[in-house]
Design an enzyme around this catalytic site. Structure first.
Site, PDB file in Angstrom:
ATOM      1  N   ASP A   1      -3.182   0.060  -1.537  1.00  0.00           N
ATOM      2  CA  ASP A   1      -4.259   0.567  -2.383  1.00  0.00           C
ATOM      3  C   ASP A   1      -4.971   1.710  -1.642  1.00  0.00           C
ATOM      4  O   ASP A   1      -4.317   2.645  -1.200  1.00  0.00           O
ATOM      5  CB  ASP A   1      -5.199  -0.588  -2.758  1.00  0.00           C
ATOM      6  CG  ASP A   1      -6.226  -0.221  -3.807  1.00  0.00           C
ATOM      7  OD1 ASP A   1      -5.879  -0.182  -4.995  1.00  0.00           O
ATOM      8  OD2 ASP A   1      -7.395   0.021  -3.432  1.00  0.00           O
TER       9      ASP A   1
ATOM     10  N   TYR B   1     -14.580   6.159  -3.541  1.00  0.00           N
ATOM     11  CA  TYR B   1     -14.405   6.854  -4.814  1.00  0.00           C
ATOM     12  C   TYR B   1     -15.367   8.035  -4.927  1.00  0.00           C
ATOM     13  O   TYR B   1     -15.017   9.082  -5.481  1.00  0.00           O
ATOM     14  CB  TYR B   1     -14.631   5.894  -5.980  1.00  0.00           C
ATOM     15  CG  TYR B   1     -13.615   4.786  -6.070  1.00  0.00           C
ATOM     16  CD1 TYR B   1     -12.442   4.939  -6.797  1.00  0.00           C
ATOM     17  CD2 TYR B   1     -13.824   3.559  -5.420  1.00  0.00           C
ATOM     18  CE1 TYR B   1     -11.505   3.924  -6.889  1.00  0.00           C
ATOM     19  CE2 TYR B   1     -12.894   2.534  -5.500  1.00  0.00           C
ATOM     20  CZ  TYR B   1     -11.736   2.730  -6.225  1.00  0.00           C
ATOM     21  OH  TYR B   1     -10.804   1.727  -6.309  1.00  0.00           O
TER      22      TYR B   1
ATOM     23  N   HIS C   1      -0.545  -6.148  -8.518  1.00  0.00           N
ATOM     24  CA  HIS C   1      -1.122  -5.166  -7.599  1.00  0.00           C
ATOM     25  C   HIS C   1      -1.306  -5.711  -6.184  1.00  0.00           C
ATOM     26  O   HIS C   1      -0.978  -5.034  -5.208  1.00  0.00           O
ATOM     27  CB  HIS C   1      -2.467  -4.668  -8.136  1.00  0.00           C
ATOM     28  CG  HIS C   1      -3.081  -3.604  -7.282  1.00  0.00           C
ATOM     29  ND1 HIS C   1      -2.544  -2.334  -7.179  1.00  0.00           N
ATOM     30  CD2 HIS C   1      -4.171  -3.616  -6.474  1.00  0.00           C
ATOM     31  CE1 HIS C   1      -3.286  -1.610  -6.352  1.00  0.00           C
ATOM     32  NE2 HIS C   1      -4.270  -2.369  -5.915  1.00  0.00           N
TER      33      HIS C   1
END
Length: 317
Positions: A102, A230, A293
């Site tokens: 990730d 982010y 995931h």
């Protein structure tokens, strides 16, 4: 002892970083993503150490028992890669094998881009290397996918933190870990966390106790640090201009779960399975396995075997 899991705090790149480590031999760094911790690699740590590796899994900047600066500009890709470069120096290694998942995969890709001399080989999970667009900043995601897109919602300081605050931390961990990954587009005006349903039962690959450990650490550190990854995306776009068109030269195995929402979103599957990914990462081997995931936890044995088989090509272990 080297055969036992130990914990310590090291000073790297101006922050205190917590690391878990086990084993002796060639160094393997395990880099977690959102919303992970060193413990995301619990199964891999023990098995890799048993096979003759010195395994180090940090809590990344902003997570767990590692320092968590509040300023989003302290989470640029230069800071995140710099933390790992400093960690290698503290550990006394000039090179390491690196495994990322990730956001950890994003950091690992850029470690290879900036300092390929420090990486013997790379195994990345879930998130491929994506070439920098010369004209499109990440902020344009809001224009393309709307305000309901989770990355768009994560940009605004305090917004996601407020939404997360509506839930206890154990419930949040269930939401994040059991719904695959929140790569969802919520209806206009709805917070992404409210759009997720919490499953009624746990899958076999994670326990209530494990989730409680994650919850206790996020209760301590909060979510601002992880969300700042982010919030630094536009800054990273600006900083990465000198590497426009650069390729990843490090030998790489890329592992994707065939049921990962991210694998089926934004053209990623076609990109990975086509020729474009290979052009950006010429020495890549792509492996797609049955899973979602958080694949290193869900399919721990299979992923560990993939890692071991690949690293064996570059070491005497």
């Amino acid at each position: 002892m080297a055969n036992e899991l130990t914990h310590r705090v090291v000073r790297t790149n101006g922050i205190d970083m917590h690391v878990a480590e086990q084993g002796s031999g060639p160094l393997v760094l395990l880099i977690h993503g959102f919303p992970g911790l060193w413990a995301s690699w619990k199964n891999q740590i023990a098995e890799l150490a048993k096979h003759g590796y010195h395994v180090v899994a940090p809590d990344m900047r902003g997570y767990g028992d590692t320092e968590s600066p509040t300023d989003p500009t302290s989470y640029s890709i230069f800071h995140l890669v710099g933390d790992l470069v400093g960690l290698l120096q503290v550990l006394g290694h000039q090179q390491a094998f690196v495994v990322g998942h990730d956001w950890g995969a994003v950091v690992a890709w850029h470690l290879c881009l900036f300092r390929p001399d420090m990486v013997k080989a790379l195994v990345n999970l879930g998130v491929p290397f994506w070439p920098r667009s010369p004209n499109i900043k990440p902020k344009t995601l809001r224009q393309k996918f709307g305000d309901g897109f989770y990355i768009s919602q994560f940009q605004e300081p305090g917004r996601a933190e407020k939404a997360f605050g509506l839930y206890d931390h154990l419930t949040l961990m269930k939401k994040f870990h059991l719904i695959d990954k929140p790569d969802l587009i919520a209806p206009p005006g709805m917070e992404i966390i409210d759009f997720l349903d919490t499953p009624s039962s746990l899958p076999a690959w994670i326990t209530e106790e494990e989730l409680q450990y994650f919850a206790s650490k996020f209760q301590k550190s909060g979510f601002t640090g992880p969300l700042n990854y982010y919030r630094a995306m536009d800054l990273n776009w600006e900083l990465l201009a000198p590497w426009q068109g650069s390729k990843i030269s490090v030998p790489t195995k890329f592992i994707a779960g065939d049921k990962d929402i991210g694998f089926h979103s934004f053209g990623i599957k076609d990109y990975i399975m086509g020729s474009d990914f290979k052009r950006c990462v010429p020495n890549v081997e792509v492996v797609v396995i049955d899973g979602y995931h958080f694949i290193q936890q869900e399919k721990a044995k299979e992923v560990t075997n993939e890692i071991l088989s690949f690293l064996a090509n570059f070491s005497n272990v």
